[in-house]
Design a protein around this motif. Structure first.
Motif, short mmCIF file in Angstrom:
data_model
loop_
_atom_site.label_atom_id
_atom_site.label_comp_id
_atom_site.label_asym_id
_atom_site.label_seq_id
_atom_site.Cartn_x
_atom_site.Cartn_y
_atom_site.Cartn_z
N TRP A 20 95.45 92.67 27.93
CA TRP A 20 95.35 92.95 26.50
C TRP A 20 94.22 92.07 25.99
CZ3 TRP A 20 95.74 88.64 23.45
CH2 TRP A 20 96.39 87.67 23.86
N ASP A 21 93.79 90.67 26.55
CA ASP A 21 92.88 89.97 26.11
C ASP A 21 91.37 90.82 26.60
OD1 ASP A 21 92.24 88.06 24.71
OD2 ASP A 21 92.56 86.45 26.54
N LYS A 22 91.38 91.35 27.57
CA LYS A 22 90.17 92.03 28.24
C LYS A 22 89.87 93.24 27.13
CE LYS A 22 90.39 90.69 33.03
NZ LYS A 22 90.57 91.54 34.43
N ARG A 23 90.91 93.95 26.97
CA ARG A 23 90.81 95.30 25.93
C ARG A 23 90.25 94.60 24.53
NH1 ARG A 23 96.35 98.03 27.41
NH2 ARG A 23 95.67 98.79 29.39
N GLU A 24 90.61 93.68 24.16
CA GLU A 24 90.35 93.20 22.84
C GLU A 24 88.68 92.78 22.51
OE1 GLU A 24 91.68 89.16 20.40
OE2 GLU A 24 93.12 90.31 20.82
N ALA A 25 88.51 91.97 23.88
CA ALA A 25 87.12 91.49 23.96
C ALA A 25 85.93 92.92 23.91
CB ALA A 25 86.96 90.71 25.04
N LEU A 26 86.60 93.68 24.81
CA LEU A 26 85.74 95.08 24.99
C LEU A 26 85.73 95.84 23.43
CD1 LEU A 26 86.84 96.50 28.38
CD2 LEU A 26 84.57 95.65 27.80
N ALA A 27 86.83 95.75 23.02
CA ALA A 27 86.72 96.58 21.57
C ALA A 27 85.72 95.64 20.58
CB ALA A 27 87.95 96.61 21.12
N GLN A 28 85.77 94.32 20.64
CA GLN A 28 84.80 93.48 19.74
C GLN A 28 83.58 93.86 20.15
OE1 GLN A 28 86.26 89.65 20.08
NE2 GLN A 28 87.94 90.00 18.62
N LYS A 29 83.16 93.74 21.49
CA LYS A 29 81.77 94.18 21.79
C LYS A 29 81.46 95.46 21.39
CE LYS A 29 81.46 91.51 26.00
NZ LYS A 29 81.25 91.61 27.72
N ASP A 30 82.23 96.61 21.79
CA ASP A 30 81.83 97.86 21.31
C ASP A 30 81.58 98.08 19.71
OD1 ASP A 30 81.20 100.66 21.90
OD2 ASP A 30 83.50 101.19 21.08
#
Length: 73
Positions: A49-59
């Motif tokens: 879930w942490d990785k998904r959150e970081a990817l969403a912020q980058k996007d």
């Protein structure tokens, strides 16, 4: 190269790296005369879930940059 640690310290590192998701991470390296000193720590990888959150912020940041670029350029 030889890692200069006490047996107990080495055993603690070995035990914690055998657990799931832990790794030995170099934190800082510096040189004293002819020796290289390394500060090491034990790190734990990100959760899914942490990785998904970081990817969403980058996007989101990437999309904002694109929008600004199109608007100004």
């Amino acid at each position: 190269r030889k890692l200069l640690l006490h047996k107990a310290q080495l055993a603690r590192l070995r035990k914690s790296t055998q657990e799931k998701g832990f790794a030995v991470v170099p934190l800082k390296i510096y040189f004293k005369r002819t020796y290289a000193k390394l500060l090491i720590g034990i790190g734990q990888g990100k959760k899914l879930w942490d990785k998904r959150e970081a990817l969403a912020q980058k996007d989101a940041a990437r999309q904002m940059d694109r929008a600004l670029k199109e608007r100004h350029g």
